[in-house]
Write a protein that holds these residues in place. Structure first.
Motif, short mmCIF file in Angstrom:
data_model
loop_
_atom_site.label_atom_id
_atom_site.label_comp_id
_atom_site.label_asym_id
_atom_site.label_seq_id
_atom_site.Cartn_x
_atom_site.Cartn_y
_atom_site.Cartn_z
N MET A 1 87.98 56.78 103.63
CA MET A 1 87.61 57.73 102.74
C MET A 1 86.31 57.99 102.34
N THR A 2 85.85 59.32 102.55
CA THR A 2 83.98 59.74 102.27
C THR A 2 83.92 59.14 100.87
N LYS A 3 82.45 58.63 100.36
CA LYS A 3 82.35 57.97 99.33
C LYS A 3 81.14 59.08 98.83
N GLN A 4 81.58 59.32 97.38
CA GLN A 4 80.10 60.00 97.22
C GLN A 4 79.37 59.16 96.17
N ILE A 5 78.40 59.86 96.38
CA ILE A 5 77.31 59.65 95.85
C ILE A 5 76.47 60.82 95.14
N VAL A 6 75.61 60.33 93.32
CA VAL A 6 74.99 61.84 93.36
C VAL A 6 73.23 61.42 93.21
N PHE A 7 72.92 62.01 93.03
CA PHE A 7 71.48 62.61 93.51
C PHE A 7 71.02 62.68 91.95
N ILE A 8 70.42 62.11 91.22
CA ILE A 8 69.28 62.69 89.89
C ILE A 8 68.08 62.72 89.71
N GLY A 9 67.61 64.24 89.68
CA GLY A 9 66.40 63.79 88.98
C GLY A 9 65.81 65.43 88.74
N GLN A 10 64.77 64.68 88.05
CA GLN A 10 64.11 65.97 87.02
C GLN A 10 62.91 66.69 88.26
N ILE A 11 62.76 67.17 89.47
CA ILE A 11 61.64 66.75 90.03
C ILE A 11 62.33 68.37 90.86
N SER A 12 61.49 69.42 91.41
CA SER A 12 61.71 71.22 92.11
C SER A 12 63.21 71.00 92.86
N ASP A 13 63.57 71.99 92.15
CA ASP A 13 64.99 72.87 93.30
C ASP A 13 65.24 72.12 95.16
N LYS A 14 63.35 72.68 95.88
CA LYS A 14 63.41 72.43 96.96
C LYS A 14 62.34 70.75 97.51
N GLU A 15 62.28 69.77 96.09
CA GLU A 15 61.81 68.87 96.39
C GLU A 15 63.07 67.38 96.69
N LYS A 16 64.27 67.97 95.96
CA LYS A 16 65.79 68.17 95.98
C LYS A 16 66.37 67.92 97.03
N THR A 17 66.31 68.86 97.90
CA THR A 17 67.13 69.60 98.61
C THR A 17 66.95 68.76 99.98
N ALA A 18 64.77 68.42 100.11
CA ALA A 18 64.87 67.93 100.48
C ALA A 18 65.14 66.41 100.77
N ILE B 1 67.79 62.01 103.33
CA ILE B 1 69.06 60.97 102.95
C ILE B 1 70.57 61.34 103.91
N GLN B 2 70.74 62.40 103.30
CA GLN B 2 71.99 63.04 104.15
C GLN B 2 72.19 62.39 105.76
N ALA B 3 71.37 63.47 106.52
CA ALA B 3 71.33 62.86 107.94
C ALA B 3 71.16 61.26 108.63
N GLN B 4 71.12 60.43 107.52
CA GLN B 4 70.81 59.26 107.83
C GLN B 4 72.58 58.53 107.43
N LEU B 5 73.28 59.21 107.15
CA LEU B 5 74.85 59.10 106.78
C LEU B 5 76.34 58.73 107.51
N THR B 6 76.72 58.13 107.44
CA THR B 6 78.33 58.06 107.69
C THR B 6 79.23 58.02 106.46
N GLY B 7 79.39 58.81 106.41
CA GLY B 7 81.08 58.36 105.32
C GLY B 7 80.26 58.41 103.84
N VAL B 8 79.00 59.45 103.64
CA VAL B 8 79.07 59.34 102.25
C VAL B 8 78.46 60.07 102.29
N ASN B 9 78.82 60.91 100.87
CA ASN B 9 78.41 62.47 100.12
C ASN B 9 77.43 62.47 99.47
N ILE B 10 76.40 62.97 99.50
CA ILE B 10 75.22 62.69 98.40
C ILE B 10 75.37 64.15 97.73
N ILE B 11 75.41 64.50 96.70
CA ILE B 11 75.81 65.44 95.67
C ILE B 11 75.25 65.70 94.50
#
Ligand code: NAP
Length: 314
Positions: free
Chosen positions: A1-18, A23-33
């Motif tokens: 089953m795909t694991k879900q983890i969270v990204f929390i940060g007070q940084i700009s949306d652009k930085e957050k997306t980057a 990180i997501q590009a190097q993960l299989t079976g883990v979804n960053i939300i």
């Protein structure tokens, strides 16, 4: 089953997306939300968070949180703002970041060693005057903090020919470097440092460690580099030692309040070089790889990466 983890940060949306994309590009079976996209049900099951200057309140809304992975090497604010939470805090321990910091330490040590601030002042006054040149082996550099950043910087300074001493909590052993610990050890390092570099984390013990008394132990004409945390130095005491002529120059990358307020007297001093917290930024490429490796290993084996010791504060 795909694991879900969270990204929390007070940084700009652009930085957050980057960050998330990298990180997501190097993960299989883990979804960053991103935290903002988490449903109330998802919040109840999150075990791991990736954080970049997070709002501590959002972390306390995740009841099953086991550990958080910081994208920054310094986690002082998190430790002080979340004293009673049960989850582990894992900071960025990237060899690439240590190399970047060592490069900064060597660069700004040479800046002081070759009297660049004084030549700049002479130029402004159209003064043609040669200053004494000190040999590298006679230039004494004291490093406070011999952890990941301090030990890497110490080795690079040695490779460049400087005479280096170091201070840490436990007695360290670094080839070609005189290492000290304890109160007496600190006194020894201070009294024999022409250039003192702070790479100490900010804790109850290191806050204002460089106070009026300890600064007064530095040799006449010594200089300071602070690349760790602003509150390790008593800024008022530092200014007074610079103004009195006891200390020669300070290169400061970190401050009690950041960004440094425009009315802070440090801006005006010709004996201070101000940097906007840039000595060792996290590298997205290498840090993403490291974070992905930590996450995959955790979901595979249940192993939490090396976490900070809350009793020591670092
Ligand atoms: P680290 O690996 O945890 O090393 C900390 C060092 O400080 C260790 O040698 C430790 O001694 C020593 N220390 C801590 N408390 C002490 C005390 N009370 N007395 C004597 N020595 C003490 O940390 P790091 O990765 O090298 O990073 C150091 C700091 O750099 C971070 O906490 C952060 O604030 C700062 N930083 C700044 C930037 C920037 O861009 N300006 C970037 C990254 C990090 P032991 O070896 O005995 O444990």
């Amino acid at each position: 089953m795909t694991k879900q983890i969270v990204f929390i940060g007070q940084i700009s949306d652009k930085e957050k997306t980057a960050w998330i994309t990298s990180i997501q590009a190097q993960l299989t079976g883990v979804n960053i939300i991103a935290y903002e996209a988490l449903s109330p049900e998802q919040k109840l099951n999150i075990e791991v968070a990736i954080v970049a200057n997070p709002d501590p309140k959002q972390l306390t809304e995740l009841p099953k949180l086991v550990w958080i992975q910081s994208l920054w090497a310094g986690v002082e604010r998190l430790v002080s703002e979340l004293p009673n939470t049960k989850f582990d805090i894992v900071r960025m321990e990237d060899p690439n970041l240590a190399e970047t910091m060592a490069e900064a330490v060597v660069a700004w040590t040479f800046y002081l060693h070759r009297d660049m601030p004084k030549y700049l002042q002479q130029q402004r006054q159209k003064i043609w005057r040669e200053l004494d040149l000190v040999e590298l082996k006679d230039r004494r550099i004291g490093i406070l903090g011999l952890g990941i950043l301090g030990s890497t910087s110490t080795k690079k300074l040695r490779l460049n020919g400087f005479n280096v001493t170091g201070w840490s909590r436990k007695l360290a052993s670094i080839e070609g470097v005189q290492c000290f610990n304890g109160k007496d050890g600190l006194q020894k390092v201070l009294t024999q440092s022409d250039i003192l570099v702070s790479l100490l984390p900010l804790t109850h013990e290191t806050q204002h460690l460089l106070n009026d008394h300890n600064l007064s132990l530095l040799p006449q004409g010594a200089s300071i580099i602070n690349f760790s945390r602003g509150k390790v130095i008593d800024e008022k005491a530092l200014l007074s030692h610079l103004e009195s002529g006891h200390l020669n120059h300070a290169v400061l990358d970190v401050f009690k309040i950041e960004p440094l307020p425009v009315d802070n007297a440090l801006w005006e001093s010709p004996k201070v070089t101000i940097l906007p917290h840039i000595s060792a930024p996290t590298n997205t490429r290498t840090a993403s790889k490291l974070v992905a490796k930590n996450l995959l290993n955790y979901f595979d084996t249940g192993e939490i990466p090396n976490a900070i010791d809350r009793t020591k504060g670092y």
